[in-house]
Design a protein around this motif. Structure first.
Motif, short mmCIF file in Angstrom:
data_model
loop_
_atom_site.label_atom_id
_atom_site.label_comp_id
_atom_site.label_asym_id
_atom_site.label_seq_id
_atom_site.Cartn_x
_atom_site.Cartn_y
_atom_site.Cartn_z
N GLY A 43 -9.76 -2.19 1.07
CA GLY A 43 -10.02 -1.18 0.03
C GLY A 43 -9.81 0.23 0.54
N GLU A 44 -10.38 0.54 1.72
CA GLU A 44 -10.19 1.87 2.31
C GLU A 44 -8.72 2.11 2.62
N SER A 45 -8.07 1.09 3.12
CA SER A 45 -6.66 1.21 3.48
C SER A 45 -5.80 1.50 2.24
N MET A 46 -6.05 0.77 1.16
CA MET A 46 -5.27 1.00 -0.06
C MET A 46 -5.55 2.38 -0.64
N ARG A 47 -6.81 2.83 -0.56
CA ARG A 47 -7.16 4.16 -1.04
C ARG A 47 -6.45 5.23 -0.22
N THR A 48 -6.48 5.08 1.09
CA THR A 48 -5.83 6.05 1.97
C THR A 48 -4.32 6.07 1.73
N LEU A 49 -3.73 4.89 1.58
CA LEU A 49 -2.30 4.82 1.33
C LEU A 49 -1.93 5.41 -0.03
N PHE A 50 -2.79 5.21 -1.03
CA PHE A 50 -2.52 5.83 -2.33
C PHE A 50 -2.53 7.35 -2.21
N LEU A 51 -3.51 7.88 -1.47
CA LEU A 51 -3.54 9.33 -1.24
C LEU A 51 -2.31 9.79 -0.49
N LEU A 52 -1.86 8.99 0.47
CA LEU A 52 -0.65 9.34 1.21
C LEU A 52 0.58 9.29 0.32
N SER A 53 0.61 8.37 -0.64
CA SER A 53 1.77 8.26 -1.53
C SER A 53 1.90 9.49 -2.42
N THR A 54 0.82 10.22 -2.62
CA THR A 54 0.88 11.47 -3.37
C THR A 54 1.14 12.65 -2.44
N LEU A 55 1.32 12.35 -1.15
CA LEU A 55 1.54 13.33 -0.08
C LEU A 55 0.34 14.23 0.15
N ASP A 56 -0.82 13.80 -0.35
CA ASP A 56 -2.06 14.52 -0.10
C ASP A 56 -2.62 14.06 1.23
N ASN A 57 -2.96 14.98 2.10
CA ASN A 57 -3.58 14.67 3.39
C ASN A 57 -2.63 13.86 4.28
N PHE A 58 -1.33 14.05 4.10
CA PHE A 58 -0.34 13.28 4.85
C PHE A 58 -0.33 13.66 6.33
N ALA A 59 -0.31 14.94 6.62
CA ALA A 59 -0.15 15.40 8.00
C ALA A 59 -1.28 14.93 8.92
N PRO A 60 -2.57 15.07 8.56
CA PRO A 60 -3.62 14.63 9.49
C PRO A 60 -3.58 13.13 9.79
N VAL A 61 -3.31 12.33 8.79
CA VAL A 61 -3.30 10.87 8.99
C VAL A 61 -2.14 10.47 9.89
N VAL A 62 -0.97 10.99 9.59
CA VAL A 62 0.22 10.63 10.37
C VAL A 62 0.11 11.20 11.78
N THR A 63 -0.46 12.37 11.94
CA THR A 63 -0.63 12.95 13.27
C THR A 63 -1.56 12.09 14.11
N GLU A 64 -2.67 11.65 13.52
CA GLU A 64 -3.60 10.78 14.25
C GLU A 64 -2.92 9.47 14.63
N ALA A 65 -2.15 8.90 13.73
CA ALA A 65 -1.44 7.65 14.03
C ALA A 65 -0.38 7.87 15.09
#
Length: 135
Positions: A43-65
């Motif tokens: 559930g958290e993963s799908m929520r995070t990915l949905f937010l990423l698909s809107t390009l919201d909060n993309f940089a922090p998540v991808v930088t951490e990864a």
């Protein structure tokens, strides 16, 4: 709407399972610090990915990864490419189809109103009731 929601849920579920498997079981020292977003559960993963698909909060998540492993960038780029370019074009197509459908209905309604108004005008002008207008 179903023609967009089902593919989007499928993509989110597929990439969500991958994220849970890759990032959800990391040791405490290697866990991603991305705030309220995460990849521990599906559930958290799908929520995070949905937010990423809107390009919201993309940089922090991808930088951490990326800090965890450089190949993570490729994973997220594939996801973003698929989500933004493919699924968003499907969403636009669905919205456009709904617009066209609504527009046809509005034009039909206006044509009926126009025909009714013209009929009333003809009846007023045809005061002798001959089925034609005399000058």
């Amino acid at each position: 709407l179903n023609s967009f929601a089902l593919p989007m849920l499928g993509v989110l579920a597929f990439f969500g399972v991958l994220c849970v498997r890759i990032y959800g079981d990391l040791p405490a020292g290697l866990s991603m610090d991305i705030g309220e977003n995460g990849f521990e559960t599906l559930g958290e993963s799908m929520r995070t990915l949905f937010l990423l698909s809107t390009l919201d909060n993309f940089a922090p998540v991808v930088t951490e990864a990326y800090i965890l492993h450089a190949s993570s960038l490729l994973f997220f780029l594939v996801f973003i490419t698929f989500a933004c370019f493919f699924l968003m074009s499907v969403a636009l197509g669905v919205i456009f189809d709904l617009y066209i459908e609504d527009h046809k209905e509005c034009v039909s309604t206006e044509a009926k109103k126009e025909a009714k108004s013209l009929d009333k005008a003809f009846k007023v002008l045809d005061f002798r009731q001959q089925g034609r207008i005399d000058w």
